[in-house]
Design a protein around this motif. Structure first.
Motif, PDB file in Angstrom:
ATOM      1  N   CYS A 109     -13.372  -4.396   6.879  1.00 58.11           N
ATOM      2  CA  CYS A 109     -14.090  -4.498   5.701  1.00 58.11           C
ATOM      3  C   CYS A 109     -13.709  -3.277   4.928  1.00 58.11           C
ATOM      4  CB  CYS A 109     -15.573  -4.742   6.169  1.00 58.11           C
ATOM      5  SG  CYS A 109     -16.013  -6.049   6.644  1.00 58.11           S
ATOM      6  N   ALA A 110     -13.627  -2.127   5.555  1.00 59.24           N
ATOM      7  CA  ALA A 110     -13.365  -0.987   4.786  1.00 59.24           C
ATOM      8  C   ALA A 110     -11.975  -0.843   4.087  1.00 59.24           C
ATOM      9  CB  ALA A 110     -13.415   0.224   5.784  1.00 59.24           C
ATOM     10  N   LEU A 111     -10.857  -1.399   4.862  1.00 59.48           N
ATOM     11  CA  LEU A 111      -9.616  -1.378   4.174  1.00 59.48           C
ATOM     12  C   LEU A 111      -9.649  -2.432   2.890  1.00 59.48           C
ATOM     13  CD1 LEU A 111      -7.372  -1.679   7.344  1.00 59.48           C
ATOM     14  CD2 LEU A 111      -7.659   0.336   5.750  1.00 59.48           C
ATOM     15  N   ILE A 112     -10.236  -3.612   3.277  1.00 56.96           N
ATOM     16  CA  ILE A 112     -10.219  -4.610   2.021  1.00 56.96           C
ATOM     17  C   ILE A 112     -10.975  -3.894   0.732  1.00 56.96           C
ATOM     18  CG2 ILE A 112     -10.973  -7.027   1.079  1.00 56.96           C
ATOM     19  CD1 ILE A 112     -10.717  -7.838   4.339  1.00 56.96           C
ATOM     20  N   SER A 113     -11.984  -3.382   1.043  1.00 51.42           N
ATOM     21  CA  SER A 113     -12.859  -2.978   0.158  1.00 51.42           C
ATOM     22  C   SER A 113     -12.088  -1.820  -0.882  1.00 51.42           C
ATOM     23  CB  SER A 113     -14.153  -2.450   0.534  1.00 51.42           C
ATOM     24  OG  SER A 113     -14.971  -3.403   0.993  1.00 51.42           O
ATOM     25  N   LEU A 114     -11.486  -0.623   0.093  1.00 56.32           N
ATOM     26  CA  LEU A 114     -10.824   0.438  -0.520  1.00 56.32           C
ATOM     27  C   LEU A 114      -9.786   0.155  -1.343  1.00 56.32           C
ATOM     28  CD1 LEU A 114     -10.605   3.435  -0.582  1.00 56.32           C
ATOM     29  CD2 LEU A 114      -9.309   3.456   1.605  1.00 56.32           C
ATOM     30  N   PHE A 115      -8.764  -0.759  -0.652  1.00 60.21           N
ATOM     31  CA  PHE A 115      -7.571  -1.018  -1.302  1.00 60.21           C
ATOM     32  C   PHE A 115      -7.892  -2.040  -2.501  1.00 60.21           C
ATOM     33  CE2 PHE A 115      -5.994   1.207   2.416  1.00 60.21           C
ATOM     34  CZ  PHE A 115      -5.086   2.041   1.838  1.00 60.21           C
ATOM     35  N   GLY A 116      -8.710  -2.945  -2.189  1.00 59.72           N
ATOM     36  CA  GLY A 116      -9.412  -4.198  -3.568  1.00 59.72           C
ATOM     37  C   GLY A 116      -9.462  -3.182  -4.455  1.00 59.72           C
ATOM     38  N   LEU A 117     -10.310  -2.265  -4.446  1.00 55.26           N
ATOM     39  CA  LEU A 117     -10.848  -1.383  -5.600  1.00 55.26           C
ATOM     40  C   LEU A 117      -9.682  -0.491  -6.049  1.00 55.26           C
ATOM     41  CD1 LEU A 117     -14.145  -0.097  -4.419  1.00 55.26           C
ATOM     42  CD2 LEU A 117     -13.857  -1.802  -6.006  1.00 55.26           C
ATOM     43  N   ALA A 118      -8.871  -0.034  -5.313  1.00 58.73           N
ATOM     44  CA  ALA A 118      -7.574   0.733  -5.719  1.00 58.73           C
ATOM     45  C   ALA A 118      -6.700  -0.080  -6.630  1.00 58.73           C
ATOM     46  CB  ALA A 118      -6.880   1.311  -4.539  1.00 58.73           C
ATOM     47  N   THR A 119      -6.633  -1.484  -6.339  1.00 63.73           N
ATOM     48  CA  THR A 119      -5.829  -2.154  -6.979  1.00 63.73           C
ATOM     49  C   THR A 119      -6.057  -2.248  -8.562  1.00 63.73           C
ATOM     50  OG1 THR A 119      -5.375  -3.764  -5.141  1.00 63.73           O
ATOM     51  CG2 THR A 119      -4.908  -4.483  -7.283  1.00 63.73           C
ATOM     52  N   ALA A 120      -7.229  -1.877  -9.058  1.00 62.78           N
ATOM     53  CA  ALA A 120      -7.742  -1.892 -10.204  1.00 62.78           C
ATOM     54  C   ALA A 120      -7.181  -0.589 -10.986  1.00 62.78           C
ATOM     55  CB  ALA A 120      -9.346  -1.926 -10.287  1.00 62.78           C
ATOM     56  N   PHE A 121      -7.017   0.080 -10.137  1.00 61.43           N
ATOM     57  CA  PHE A 121      -6.454   1.525 -10.631  1.00 61.43           C
ATOM     58  C   PHE A 121      -4.897   1.773 -10.729  1.00 61.43           C
ATOM     59  CE2 PHE A 121     -10.879   2.179  -9.596  1.00 61.43           C
ATOM     60  CZ  PHE A 121     -11.249   2.595 -10.690  1.00 61.43           C
ATOM     61  N   ALA A 122      -4.067   0.543 -10.172  1.00 58.96           N
ATOM     62  CA  ALA A 122      -2.821   0.542  -9.932  1.00 58.96           C
ATOM     63  C   ALA A 122      -1.988   1.002 -11.407  1.00 58.96           C
ATOM     64  CB  ALA A 122      -2.187  -0.628  -9.477  1.00 58.96           C
ATOM     65  N   THR A 123      -1.156   1.781 -11.245  1.00 56.75           N
ATOM     66  CA  THR A 123      -0.639   2.380 -12.582  1.00 56.75           C
ATOM     67  C   THR A 123       0.713   1.612 -12.705  1.00 56.75           C
ATOM     68  OG1 THR A 123       0.582   4.370 -11.419  1.00 56.75           O
ATOM     69  CG2 THR A 123      -1.706   4.602 -12.455  1.00 56.75           C
ATOM     70  N   GLY A 124       1.318   0.932 -11.879  1.00 52.04           N
ATOM     71  CA  GLY A 124       2.655   0.175 -12.178  1.00 52.04           C
ATOM     72  C   GLY A 124       2.975  -0.700 -10.841  1.00 52.04           C
ATOM     73  N   TYR A 125       3.961  -1.620 -10.972  1.00 49.17           N
ATOM     74  CA  TYR A 125       4.328  -2.279  -9.936  1.00 49.17           C
ATOM     75  C   TYR A 125       4.288  -1.845  -8.658  1.00 49.17           C
ATOM     76  CZ  TYR A 125       6.605  -6.531  -7.736  1.00 49.17           C
ATOM     77  OH  TYR A 125       6.952  -7.378  -6.831  1.00 49.17           O
ATOM     78  N   PRO A 126       5.167  -0.686  -8.329  1.00 45.03           N
ATOM     79  CA  PRO A 126       5.065  -0.396  -6.757  1.00 45.03           C
ATOM     80  C   PRO A 126       3.788   0.183  -6.195  1.00 45.03           C
ATOM     81  CG  PRO A 126       6.814   0.746  -8.127  1.00 45.03           C
ATOM     82  CD  PRO A 126       5.891  -0.032  -9.145  1.00 45.03           C
ATOM     83  N   SER A 127       2.970   0.602  -6.972  1.00 54.42           N
ATOM     84  CA  SER A 127       1.581   0.970  -6.471  1.00 54.42           C
ATOM     85  C   SER A 127       0.679  -0.299  -6.079  1.00 54.42           C
ATOM     86  CB  SER A 127       0.703   2.005  -7.244  1.00 54.42           C
ATOM     87  OG  SER A 127       0.611   1.358  -8.661  1.00 54.42           O
TER      88      SER A 127
END
Length: 501
Positions: A109-127
């Motif tokens: 749950c922690a991984l999905i939540s953390l990186f799911g939210l991080a996706t919204a702040f992706a600055t480019g394709y690699p990230s």
């Protein structure tokens, strides 16, 4: 009066300690508020799985238009989630069997939540690709909540109650297009954040409401902790734990440490290989059916995304109708799984699903009658849902405690591999005649593998209809759990006749 469990303890006990199996203890606790709390926490994980997978169909086309991505980059964006889940299932299977169900549940749950939210702040394709891979890694751990729920269920309720968790998957399939409809024209980043919400809620509920599995604790020799959790569950269900567990101890079911290779040992090899065959076929069939239906009704979706200056146009009405078929399939299978059995239900569902998809593929090249094609696609999706639901239930029931999450995770990993290749099998380079033929062959293979699985209807968890043969062949060893059940009539498990004698 002293407490007596099951039919194996019908004599007076006085002050002697009564030894009962974990299945008898859970049966005595019954079904109540405690299991419903676990269902909500585990079920929201299924909602998270559905949303994180379903959002790909929206996000990939949106970013292909907004960022000017190539077809290969768009495909990689989707594939990286399945690649992450493939690695994650193998990791979490080992982790859950060796370090506990609860920490594996919360870490996923922690991984999905953390990186799911991080996706919204992706600055480019690699990230973006990196964040989505880690989301997929966390999604790979979502077999653990399912197994946790299964291990808290009494045998008499397990088949139907395990299927209730699939309602949460369908809910995820429905809310994802709703989120897209409400937010994509404004910002895809808001859409991604909303899709992470179910997993955040699930993690919070897991911390507050889901204890460690007493089955796992008992397999590790931690009997006192197992009894403490069982007492808490009894209290939550309105049963006095002091009277229920008076002079009671649990049968020692400690097992040796297990690993992935045990799945291919002589005892488990047959079940494992047929399970893997069923899972890879089910995954290709389930996701392939979704992609084929989308291709038939929305063949111009990619062109819309590439040629329009704005966001692509999605047929939200068709998506909702298609997803609603899963509700119908789930409602039907809940009413037949315990009467018809796990194996017949799977075989029937995969045969009908493959036949309907083949018919749909052929007719799509001969007619443009929307009502006919919609009806066929609706029932194809319904049968796919029926088969996949029962495959999940059967997998959790076949393996014993020391191998359950490893076995379930390995099957899920094989399934994710099938899901990875399904876009290429149903891709635009293949004619619909070829797609229908390929998918029919895969469904026939899936039904064949499911037919050779052991029946688990009415059995204590971890015991199957093949256990008589295993014992006869002398394959019972120190790793086997020693549950008791009635071999006389299939499906009749010895249940507690009453708690007080």
């Amino acid at each position: 009066m002293p407490m007596v469990y099951g039919t194996i303890m019908n004599n007076e006990i006085n002050n002697e300690n009564t030894v009962v199996s974990i299945d008898e203890a859970i049966e005595a606790i019954g079904m109540g508020p405690f299991q419903r709390r676990v269902l909500w926490a585990a079920g929201l994980c299924f909602t998270a799985d559905a949303t994180e997978v379903m959002l790909l169909s929206f996000l990939s086309l949106t970013l292909q238009s907004e960022w000017g991505l190539t077809d290969m980059q768009t495909a990689t964006m989707t594939a990286c989630v399945f690649a992450g889940s493939l690695v994650g299932t193998l990791f979490f299977g080992f982790y859950g069997d060796h370090y506990g169900r609860r920490p594996a549940f919360l870490l996923a749950c922690a991984l999905i939540s953390l990186f799911g939210l991080a996706t919204a702040f992706a600055t480019g394709y690699p990230s973006l690709v990196g964040f989505r891979f880690m989301v997929g890694f966390g999604v790979g751990g979502l077999v653990v909540p399912f197994d946790v729920f299964a291990e808290f269920l009494p045998t008499s309720h397990r088949g139907v109650k395990l299927l209730h968790i699939e309602y949460f998957w369908t809910a995820g399939s429905l809310v994802t297009p709703l989120f897209a409809y409400l937010t994509l024209e404004t910002s895809w980043r808001i859409f991604v954040v909303l899709c992470a919400v179910p997993c955040i809620i699930s993690g919070i509920m897991g911390i507050c409401l889901v204890p460690e599995s007493p089955r796992w604790l008992l397999s590790m020799g931690r009997q006192d902790e197992a009894i403490f959790i069982l007492r808490s569950a009894a209290s939550a269900n309105g049963i006095d734990p002091d009277s229920l567990f008076q002079n009671v101890s649990l049968k020692d079911e400690q097992v040796e440490s297990s690993n992935f290779l045990d799945l291919l040992s002589r005892k488990w090899r047959r079940n494992t290989l047929f399970l893997w065959g069923t899972w890879i076929g089910y995954a290709i069939g389930y996701y392939g059916t979704i992609l084929a239906v989308t291709r038939i009704f929305d063949e111009d979706a990619i062109n819309d995304a590439q040629n329009d200056n704005g966001a692509p146009h999605f047929n939200y009405q068709a998506i909702f109708v298609s997803a609603s078929a899963e509700i119908v399939g789930l409602m039907v299978v809940i009413h037949i799984v315990d009467s018809l059995g796990r194996v017949p239900t799977q075989v029937m569902s995969y045969l009908f699903g493959g036949t309907l998809l083949f018919t749909l593929s052929i007719l799509s090249t001969l007619t443009s009658n929307s009502a006919t094609l919609t009806t066929l696609s609706f029932f194809a999706r319904a049968f796919e849902m029926m088969g996949s639901c029962v495959t999940w239930v059967s997998t959790a029931e076949i393996y014993t405690t020391e191998l359950r999450t490893t076995g379930h995770a390995s099957a899920n990993a094989v399934g994710r591999t099938g899901a990875f290749f399904s876009p290429y099998l149903v891709g635009g380079n293949n004619s619909m005649l070829a797609v229908g033929s390929i998918m029919l062959a895969i469904h026939l293979f899936t039904a064949f593998c499911a037919y050779h699985l052991p029946e688990t209807k009415g059995r204590e968890i971890g015991r199957t209809s093949l256990d008589d043969d295993v014992s006869a062949d002398g394959e019972k060893d120190g790793n086997e759990m020693s549950f008791r059940y009635d071999h006389g009539i299939e499906g009749n498990v010895k249940q507690p006749s009453g708690r007080i004698v």
